[in-house]
Scaffold this active site. Sequence first.
Site, PDB file in Angstrom:
ATOM      1  N   GLY A  93       0.776  -1.240   0.000  1.00 27.02           N
ATOM      2  CA  GLY A  93       0.000   0.000   0.000  1.00 27.02           C
ATOM      3  C   GLY A  93       0.801   1.280   0.000  1.00 27.02           C
ATOM      4  N   GLN A  94       2.131   1.190  -0.139  1.00 29.01           N
ATOM      5  CA  GLN A  94       2.939   2.418  -0.124  1.00 29.01           C
ATOM      6  C   GLN A  94       2.626   3.264  -1.354  1.00 29.01           C
ATOM      7  OE1 GLN A  94       7.150   1.682   0.329  1.00 29.01           O
ATOM      8  NE2 GLN A  94       7.675   3.860   0.399  1.00 29.01           N
ATOM      9  N   THR A  95       2.479   4.584  -1.136  1.00 32.21           N
ATOM     10  CA  THR A  95       2.180   5.495  -2.246  1.00 32.21           C
ATOM     11  C   THR A  95       3.225   6.588  -2.416  1.00 32.21           C
ATOM     12  OG1 THR A  95       0.809   6.930  -0.852  1.00 32.21           O
ATOM     13  CG2 THR A  95      -0.317   5.154  -2.041  1.00 32.21           C
ATOM     14  N   VAL A  96       3.946   6.917  -1.355  1.00 35.27           N
ATOM     15  CA  VAL A  96       5.025   7.913  -1.443  1.00 35.27           C
ATOM     16  C   VAL A  96       6.339   7.157  -1.249  1.00 35.27           C
ATOM     17  CG1 VAL A  96       6.077   9.946  -0.369  1.00 35.27           C
ATOM     18  CG2 VAL A  96       3.586   9.817  -0.608  1.00 35.27           C
ATOM     19  N   HIS A 100       8.544   6.576   5.386  1.00 39.85           N
ATOM     20  CA  HIS A 100       7.870   7.337   6.448  1.00 39.85           C
ATOM     21  C   HIS A 100       7.143   6.375   7.370  1.00 39.85           C
ATOM     22  CE1 HIS A 100       5.388   6.957   2.894  1.00 39.85           C
ATOM     23  NE2 HIS A 100       4.349   6.845   3.705  1.00 39.85           N
ATOM     24  N   HIS A 102       3.953   6.025   9.901  1.00 35.99           N
ATOM     25  CA  HIS A 102       2.678   6.626  10.293  1.00 35.99           C
ATOM     26  C   HIS A 102       2.508   6.474  11.810  1.00 35.99           C
ATOM     27  CE1 HIS A 102       0.783   6.763   6.172  1.00 35.99           C
ATOM     28  NE2 HIS A 102       1.689   5.825   5.956  1.00 35.99           N
TER      29      HIS A 102
HETATM   30  P1  5GP Z   1       1.912   5.768   2.172  1.00 36.73           P
HETATM   31  O1  5GP Z   1       0.665   5.404   1.435  1.00 36.73           O
HETATM   32  O2  5GP Z   1       3.057   5.924   1.225  1.00 36.73           O
HETATM   33  O3  5GP Z   1       2.239   4.897   3.343  1.00 36.73           O
HETATM   34  O4  5GP Z   1       1.588   7.159   2.858  1.00 36.73           O
HETATM   35  C1  5GP Z   1       1.747   8.388   2.236  1.00 36.73           C
HETATM   36  C2  5GP Z   1       1.130   9.407   3.166  1.00 36.73           C
HETATM   37  O5  5GP Z   1       1.545  10.682   2.767  1.00 36.73           O
HETATM   38  C3  5GP Z   1      -0.409   9.395   3.127  1.00 36.73           C
HETATM   39  O6  5GP Z   1      -0.931   9.156   4.429  1.00 36.73           O
HETATM   40  C4  5GP Z   1      -0.763  10.773   2.600  1.00 36.73           C
HETATM   41  O7  5GP Z   1      -1.896  11.292   3.213  1.00 36.73           O
HETATM   42  C5  5GP Z   1       0.482  11.581   2.916  1.00 36.73           C
HETATM   43  N1  5GP Z   1       0.733  12.672   1.994  1.00 36.73           N
HETATM   44  C6  5GP Z   1       0.730  12.583   0.642  1.00 36.73           C
HETATM   45  N2  5GP Z   1       1.040  13.783   0.093  1.00 36.73           N
HETATM   46  C7  5GP Z   1       1.224  14.634   1.144  1.00 36.73           C
HETATM   47  C8  5GP Z   1       1.555  16.031   1.210  1.00 36.73           C
HETATM   48  O8  5GP Z   1       1.742  16.727   0.216  1.00 36.73           O
HETATM   49  N3  5GP Z   1       1.663  16.577   2.467  1.00 36.73           N
HETATM   50  C9  5GP Z   1       1.471  15.824   3.579  1.00 36.73           C
HETATM   51  N4  5GP Z   1       1.604  16.473   4.763  1.00 36.73           N
HETATM   52  N5  5GP Z   1       1.156  14.519   3.540  1.00 36.73           N
HETATM   53  C10 5GP Z   1       1.029  13.932   2.340  1.00 36.73           C
END
Ligand code: 5GP
Length: 132
Positions: A93-96, A100, A102
């Site tokens: 489920g990683q999107t960025v 990081h 959570h």
């Molecule tokens: P992942 O899905 O990679 O575990 O989590 C990425 C997180 O980054 C998501 O919870 C999303 O809400 C957060 N996120 C994405 N873009 C931004 C942004 O531009 N600013 C902030 N503060 N959070 C972001």
Amino acid sequence: MSTNSCIFCNILREKRDNIVLSNKHCFAMFDGYPVSKGHILIIPKRHVSSFFQLELDEVVDAYLLLQEAKKLLDKKFKPAGYNIGVNIGSAAGQTVWHVHIHLIPRYKGDVENPTGGIRNIFPDKGDYTKIL
Ligand code: 5GP
Ligand code: ZN
């Protein structure tokens, strides 16, 4: 090394004001699309995608910021509990693609049945006492 196309590297480079905490290797900011009130991300400053690529001193600094962030959230929002989670890889489920962690504050009654916590990433598998 940071990348121009990475949203987290850009936020760090521009020192945007949703950065609430930092230390030598990591920073913490409020999630832009919070799943609960006070949802915070702990982010190593170095651009790598996976938690498993982190050096020990980065993991230590991430842990120290987790502790500081918890104190901040305890004071500000008084949550009843927390979930800590890291998504590693698109299957998870990683999107960025900048690692990081959570830190998700939890509140009484925020979901109907919180039993199993992070087990609930698989719908209906949270409460294992019902599976047995
Ligand atoms: P992942 O899905 O990679 O575990 O989590 C990425 C997180 O980054 C998501 O919870 C999303 O809400 C957060 N996120 C994405 N873009 C931004 C942004 O531009 N600013 C902030 N503060 N959070 C972001
Ligand atoms: Zn980055």
